[in-house]
Design a protein around this motif. Structure first.
Motif, PDB file in Angstrom:
ATOM      1  N   LEU A   1       0.834  -1.210   0.000  1.00  0.00           N
ATOM      2  CA  LEU A   1       0.000   0.000   0.000  1.00  0.00           C
ATOM      3  C   LEU A   1       0.867   1.258   0.000  1.00  0.00           C
ATOM      4  CD1 LEU A   1      -2.916  -0.945   2.449  1.00  0.00           C
ATOM      5  CD2 LEU A   1      -2.825  -1.130  -0.052  1.00  0.00           C
ATOM      6  N   ALA A   2       1.945   1.238   0.804  1.00  0.00           N
ATOM      7  CA  ALA A   2       2.845   2.400   0.835  1.00  0.00           C
ATOM      8  C   ALA A   2       3.486   2.617  -0.528  1.00  0.00           C
ATOM      9  CB  ALA A   2       3.916   2.202   1.902  1.00  0.00           C
ATOM     10  N   ASP A   3       3.871   1.502  -1.185  1.00  0.00           N
ATOM     11  CA  ASP A   3       4.440   1.599  -2.545  1.00  0.00           C
ATOM     12  C   ASP A   3       3.460   2.276  -3.491  1.00  0.00           C
ATOM     13  OD1 ASP A   3       6.694   0.314  -1.867  1.00  0.00           O
ATOM     14  OD2 ASP A   3       6.235  -1.575  -2.894  1.00  0.00           O
ATOM     15  N   PHE A   4       2.218   1.798  -3.427  1.00  0.00           N
ATOM     16  CA  PHE A   4       1.179   2.319  -4.314  1.00  0.00           C
ATOM     17  C   PHE A   4       1.003   3.828  -4.093  1.00  0.00           C
ATOM     18  CE2 PHE A   4      -3.496   3.119  -4.882  1.00  0.00           C
ATOM     19  CZ  PHE A   4      -3.488   3.094  -6.269  1.00  0.00           C
ATOM     20  N   VAL A   5       0.891   4.216  -2.826  1.00  0.00           N
ATOM     21  CA  VAL A   5       0.680   5.637  -2.504  1.00  0.00           C
ATOM     22  C   VAL A   5       1.850   6.476  -3.024  1.00  0.00           C
ATOM     23  CG1 VAL A   5       0.496   7.308  -0.624  1.00  0.00           C
ATOM     24  CG2 VAL A   5      -0.786   5.153  -0.513  1.00  0.00           C
ATOM     25  N   GLU A   6       3.069   5.992  -2.775  1.00  0.00           N
ATOM     26  CA  GLU A   6       4.257   6.748  -3.204  1.00  0.00           C
ATOM     27  C   GLU A   6       4.264   6.960  -4.722  1.00  0.00           C
ATOM     28  OE1 GLU A   6       8.021   4.790  -2.286  1.00  0.00           O
ATOM     29  OE2 GLU A   6       8.912   5.916  -3.945  1.00  0.00           O
ATOM     30  N   LYS A   7       3.960   5.902  -5.464  1.00  0.00           N
ATOM     31  CA  LYS A   7       4.031   5.986  -6.925  1.00  0.00           C
ATOM     32  C   LYS A   7       2.907   6.865  -7.479  1.00  0.00           C
ATOM     33  CE  LYS A   7       7.580   3.402  -6.749  1.00  0.00           C
ATOM     34  NZ  LYS A   7       7.566   1.948  -6.793  1.00  0.00           N
ATOM     35  N   VAL A   8       1.724   6.787  -6.894  1.00  0.00           N
ATOM     36  CA  VAL A   8       0.623   7.638  -7.386  1.00  0.00           C
ATOM     37  C   VAL A   8       0.942   9.106  -7.109  1.00  0.00           C
ATOM     38  CG1 VAL A   8      -1.831   8.209  -7.153  1.00  0.00           C
ATOM     39  CG2 VAL A   8      -1.110   5.822  -7.135  1.00  0.00           C
ATOM     40  N   GLU A   9       1.468   9.353  -5.904  1.00  0.00           N
ATOM     41  CA  GLU A   9       1.791  10.746  -5.564  1.00  0.00           C
ATOM     42  C   GLU A   9       2.909  11.291  -6.450  1.00  0.00           C
ATOM     43  OE1 GLU A   9       2.448  10.548  -1.328  1.00  0.00           O
ATOM     44  OE2 GLU A   9       0.341  11.069  -0.900  1.00  0.00           O
ATOM     45  N   ASP A  10       3.785  10.391  -6.912  1.00  0.00           N
ATOM     46  CA  ASP A  10       4.869  10.803  -7.803  1.00  0.00           C
ATOM     47  C   ASP A  10       4.328  11.397  -9.107  1.00  0.00           C
ATOM     48  OD1 ASP A  10       7.696  11.025  -8.126  1.00  0.00           O
ATOM     49  OD2 ASP A  10       7.602   9.424  -9.620  1.00  0.00           O
ATOM     50  N   TYR A  11       3.110  10.990  -9.492  1.00  0.00           N
ATOM     51  CA  TYR A  11       2.474  11.564 -10.690  1.00  0.00           C
ATOM     52  C   TYR A  11       1.751  12.867 -10.370  1.00  0.00           C
ATOM     53  CZ  TYR A  11       2.995   6.840 -12.728  1.00  0.00           C
ATOM     54  OH  TYR A  11       3.463   5.641 -13.188  1.00  0.00           O
ATOM     55  N   LYS A  12       1.922  13.379  -9.167  1.00  0.00           N
ATOM     56  CA  LYS A  12       1.247  14.604  -8.714  1.00  0.00           C
ATOM     57  C   LYS A  12      -0.262  14.390  -8.548  1.00  0.00           C
ATOM     58  CE  LYS A  12       5.077  17.001  -9.020  1.00  0.00           C
ATOM     59  NZ  LYS A  12       5.707  17.164 -10.324  1.00  0.00           N
ATOM     60  N   ALA A  13      -0.680  13.148  -8.408  1.00  0.00           N
ATOM     61  CA  ALA A  13      -2.075  12.885  -8.077  1.00  0.00           C
ATOM     62  C   ALA A  13      -2.200  12.924  -6.548  1.00  0.00           C
ATOM     63  CB  ALA A  13      -2.508  11.535  -8.618  1.00  0.00           C
ATOM     64  N   VAL A  14      -3.434  13.105  -6.045  1.00  0.00           N
ATOM     65  CA  VAL A  14      -3.658  13.190  -4.597  1.00  0.00           C
ATOM     66  C   VAL A  14      -4.110  11.828  -4.086  1.00  0.00           C
ATOM     67  CG1 VAL A  14      -5.091  14.282  -2.817  1.00  0.00           C
ATOM     68  CG2 VAL A  14      -4.269  15.626  -4.779  1.00  0.00           C
ATOM     69  N   VAL A  15      -3.557  11.384  -2.964  1.00  0.00           N
ATOM     70  CA  VAL A  15      -4.018  10.134  -2.357  1.00  0.00           C
ATOM     71  C   VAL A  15      -4.544  10.440  -0.952  1.00  0.00           C
ATOM     72  CG1 VAL A  15      -3.422   7.784  -1.686  1.00  0.00           C
ATOM     73  CG2 VAL A  15      -2.233   8.869  -3.604  1.00  0.00           C
ATOM     74  N   THR A  16      -5.736   9.936  -0.653  1.00  0.00           N
ATOM     75  CA  THR A  16      -6.304  10.069   0.687  1.00  0.00           C
ATOM     76  C   THR A  16      -6.581   8.665   1.211  1.00  0.00           C
ATOM     77  OG1 THR A  16      -7.405  12.067  -0.060  1.00  0.00           O
ATOM     78  CG2 THR A  16      -8.153  11.133   2.018  1.00  0.00           C
ATOM     79  N   ARG A  17      -6.064   8.358   2.401  1.00  0.00           N
ATOM     80  CA  ARG A  17      -6.326   7.036   2.983  1.00  0.00           C
ATOM     81  C   ARG A  17      -7.391   7.192   4.049  1.00  0.00           C
ATOM     82  NH1 ARG A  17      -0.342   4.211   3.248  1.00  0.00           N
ATOM     83  NH2 ARG A  17      -1.582   2.413   3.921  1.00  0.00           N
ATOM     84  N   CYS A  18      -8.308   6.230   4.123  1.00  0.00           N
ATOM     85  CA  CYS A  18      -9.346   6.310   5.162  1.00  0.00           C
ATOM     86  C   CYS A  18      -9.867   4.918   5.511  1.00  0.00           C
ATOM     87  CB  CYS A  18     -10.486   7.216   4.701  1.00  0.00           C
ATOM     88  SG  CYS A  18     -11.586   6.460   3.501  1.00  0.00           S
ATOM     89  N   PRO A  19     -10.425   4.778   6.718  1.00  0.00           N
ATOM     90  CA  PRO A  19     -11.083   3.502   7.076  1.00  0.00           C
ATOM     91  C   PRO A  19     -12.446   3.419   6.392  1.00  0.00           C
ATOM     92  CG  PRO A  19     -11.185   5.045   8.927  1.00  0.00           C
ATOM     93  CD  PRO A  19     -10.405   5.725   7.849  1.00  0.00           C
ATOM     94  N   ALA A  20     -12.938   2.188   6.224  1.00  0.00           N
ATOM     95  CA  ALA A  20     -14.195   1.979   5.496  1.00  0.00           C
ATOM     96  C   ALA A  20     -15.335   2.801   6.083  1.00  0.00           C
ATOM     97  CB  ALA A  20     -14.544   0.497   5.488  1.00  0.00           C
ATOM     98  N   GLY A  21     -15.350   2.941   7.400  1.00  0.00           N
ATOM     99  CA  GLY A  21     -16.467   3.627   8.063  1.00  0.00           C
ATOM    100  C   GLY A  21     -16.632   5.072   7.635  1.00  0.00           C
TER     101      GLY A  21
END
Lengths: 492, 217
Positions: free
Chosen positions: B43-63
């Motif tokens: 998951l950390a890998d995924f977030v890092e690579k998406v952010e590298d494209y200047k896209a925004v990542v927000t992590r949250c619990p299902a609730g």
């Protein structure tokens, strides 16, 4: 209808009619272009090197790609028939075209049937090869390029000079000028007072093309891959102009070279890792579209694929040359090539420049044109292209092979000076005494030239060779003399 | 002779040196398909690579997903959003409660209508960490292709169990749907170009803004 006053789209430039060694002269003298190219190729090859080094099994991927493409090439009839069946089953109309003219006529006839007088286009090398835009123009159909670099080339009345970034020879100031002058003539103008900032220029392209995307009834694309087992077409791109063309119009015509087949969906994992890293130096290109025929209610409802030969079967017929058909048009070989970096793309005289152009062009088109006979020699054989190619095309082997074919072609037409030269060289090397005799002459020449370099001069046979090369003057002492002095009866 | 027959004959003539008729026997492929990539935290890998494209990542619990999605849309400046069939009612309720104008693609919106809507909200089919790629296969929850293309902002919900290490695992998950004829779109950041002096500019024709909402648990 091609009268300039009634043209729908900007008139493009014309390819040079000179062979590479002559065509390259003005390019080398163009310091602005050399500056632009050095900057661009240096940037991109550094990015490629970083992205390739991130992948632990990069070499295994390259080998897998080589094998997959070789399998397809050696059994192309089987895979094409399989792909055709799968595409038809998915609702695609499949056409076959022996050459560019046939492909162009099929595209125009589909447009006529649909009653459209304009099409939007996704950047495609194959339609550059067939000169589709100019054919459509002659039929009263406007073809609008929608890739940013292709738009710069089209609006600039220019020609592409790179297979991935066709406007690589232009800098931001030139693009600013082209957009300010030309956009308004063909649609939404560039915003008033636009600067040379790439973000602003890109935004102008978005504005200019938006209306064309939203009103387009028909699009024309190439294709990166066709999966034989499912008939799936794949297009990789960055800007979203591809998705616009693949999604919004009612009719989509994809012109695809017959070598673009992959056997299975799983094979995509190899190429979708190799291609973006090799080409733009990104981990992945922003957008990849894959479609398997018609999806009711989603995207174009009338899909056509034109499978194009246009010389590819000539390439396939040469067991040594056919590896060129593995090419996935990434352009890594251009970006690493010291000749391309200095010459630029236009000097190669056709849409495929650089090392891939030098091996593929003369095979696709044959050797009748002196321009094509010159291309295999547009290389220093340094081999950097061999190392970066994601499908492991042995460029230098094929270059040497093609040089051989060019010489054979020439000698089949008439005896050449080269043959006489080789015959004399044969006599010279036959016996030591022959060589010693000749060296009397070379020593004399050495004394005449002293330490000066020998440049262009009107020596029969050698003059054309010297035109592009400086050589050391022959030494006044030969190795034989040195040996006699130092080894046979000399001090030791 | 038809062009088809002509070309196939030319190919057969050109490959007369090939004597083995089974492609798999003739050219074996030294490659193990579908290999995962060794990684400590996918998951950390995924977030890092998406952010590298200047896209925004927000992590949250299902609730808290419905509220997080609404906030993500507001944060990127959207006032209206198109929502495909298959998005849960409680998400839609949260969007409406937050003041967003919610449009449905039923009856199908025209391209011009889509162009006038600020954003689109979708789920996804699979996400690939090593390349920071989200793949849509345009079933329920993802909408037809034009929905995630024409609006200028895209908020995409990715469940943690949809994130795989690398492209080969991603292809393996997508393959069954593709064999049924599903169209597939891969997104790696927002649209971008490097066509002017190879300097990367984020935002061209596709959505200029991408937010990935990564849901855990």
């Amino acid at each position: 209808m091609t009268d300039t006053t009634t043209r729908r789209t900007p008139e493009p430039g014309t390819w040079t009619d000179k062979p590479f060694p002559l065509a390259v002269k003005p390019a080398l003298a163009n310091t602005q272009q050399r500056d632009n190219l050095r900057h661009a190729t240096t940037t991109i090859r550094e990015k490629r090197a970083v992205r390739a080094s991130e992948v632990p099994n990069w070499e295994e991927l390259r080998t897998a790609a080589e094998h997959i493409k070789d399998r397809v090439g050696r059994h192309l009839d089987t895979y094409l028939v399989q792909a055709e069946e799968a595409m038809k089953a998915a609702g695609i109309t499949v056409h076959w075209a022996r050459n560019g003219d046939e492909a162009n006529r099929i595209v125009a006839s589909i447009a006529t049937q649909k009653g459209v007088d304009e099409v939007v286009k996704i950047k495609s090398m194959v339609t550059q090869e067939t000169e589709l835009n100019e054919y459509l123009e002659s039929q009263g159909i406007a073809a609008w390029e929608t890739d940013l670099a292709e738009l710069i080339v089209q609006l600039g009345h220019d020609l592409p000079s790179h297979i991935l970034v066709p406007a690589i020879h232009r800098n931001r100031d030139e693009v600013q000028h082209i957009f300010t002058e030309e956009m308004g003539r063909y649609g939404t103008p560039a915003p008033e007072g636009i600067s040379n900032n790439p973000a602003e220029l890109t935004n102008a392209a978005r504005g200019h093309l938006r209306e064309k995307f939203l009103r387009a009834k028909m699009a024309v694309s190439g294709g990166n891959f066709i999966v034989a087992e499912t008939g799936t077409l794949v297009i990789v791109e960055s800007e979203g102009n591809g998705r616009m063309c693949l999604t919004l119009p009612e009719t989509l015509v994809s012109v695809v070279g017959i070598e673009k087949i992959l056997p299975t969906i799983e094979d995509l994992e190899v190429f979708l890792k190799l291609l973006p890293r090799s080409s733009t130096g990104e981990r992945m290109n922003p957008y990849t579209s894959m479609w398997t025929g018609v999806t009711p209610g989603d995207g174009p409802q009338d899909l056509h694929v034109i499978l194009l030969d246009n010389g590819r079967t000539n390439v396939l017929a040469d067991p040594q040359g056919r590896a060129a058909l593995r090419c996935i048009r990434c352009s890594a070989c251009l970006n690493i090539c010291p000749v391309y970096e200095r010459a630029g793309g236009h000097a190669y005289g056709n849409p495929y420049p650089g090392p891939i152009g030098a091996i593929l062009g003369p095979q696709l088109r044959g050797l009748e044109d002196p321009k094509d006979r010159a291309l295999p020699f547009a290389s220093s054989l340094c081999g950097a292209c061999n190392e970066v190619c994601p499908v492991k095309i042995p460029f230098t082997d094929i270059l040497v092979h093609m040089r051989h074919k060019v010489v054979e072609y020439k000698t089949s037409k008439h005896p050449t000076g080269e043959q006489a030269l080789m015959k004399s060289a044969g006599w010279l090397m036959e016996r030591g005494s022959h060589l010693a005799t000749a060296q009397v002459a070379s020593k004399a020449a050495g004394r005449v030239f002293g330490t000066r370099w020998i440049g262009p001069m009107p020596i029969p046979l050698a003059s054309r060779w010297l035109r592009a090369r400086d050589v050391d003057a022959p030494p006044t002492e030969t190795f034989r003399m040195w040996w006699k002095k130092n080894r046979e009866g000399g001090a030791k | 002779m038809s062009a088809r027959e002509d070309i196939l004959n030319r190919i057969r003539e050109a490959t007369r040196d090939v004597t083995e008729s089974d492609p798999e026997v003739d050219v074996p492929i030294e490659w193990v398909y579908g290999q995962p990539l060794a990684t400590e935290d996918v998951l950390a890998d995924f977030v890092e690579k998406v952010e590298d494209y200047k896209a925004v990542v927000t992590r949250c619990p299902a609730g808290s997903l419905p509220e997080t999605v609404a906030k993500a849309l507001h944060d990127c400046g959207a006032g209206s959003v198109v929502v495909p069939d298959g998005i849960p009612d409680e998400w839609v309720a949260a969007l409406e409660a937050s003041g967003l104008t919610v449009r449905r693609d039923d009856p199908p919106l025209s391209s011009a209508e889509l162009n006038s809507i600020d954003a689109v909200l979708t789920t996804c089919a699979v996400a690939m960490a090593d390349s920071g790629t989200v793949a849509l296969d345009h079933v329920e929850g993802q909408g037809r292709r034009a929905l995630s293309l024409v609006p200028d902002r895209h908020v995409c919900v990715v469940r943690a169990d949809q994130v795989v290490s690398d492209v080969p695992e991603g292809i393996a998950r997508l393959a069954p749907g593709m064999r049924e004829g599903r169209a597939v779109t891969w997104l790696s950041g927002g649209s971008a170009t490097s066509d002017i002096e190879l300097s990367r500019v984020e935002g061209v024709h596709g959505p200029r803004h991408l937010t990935v909402v990564l849901v855990e648990g």
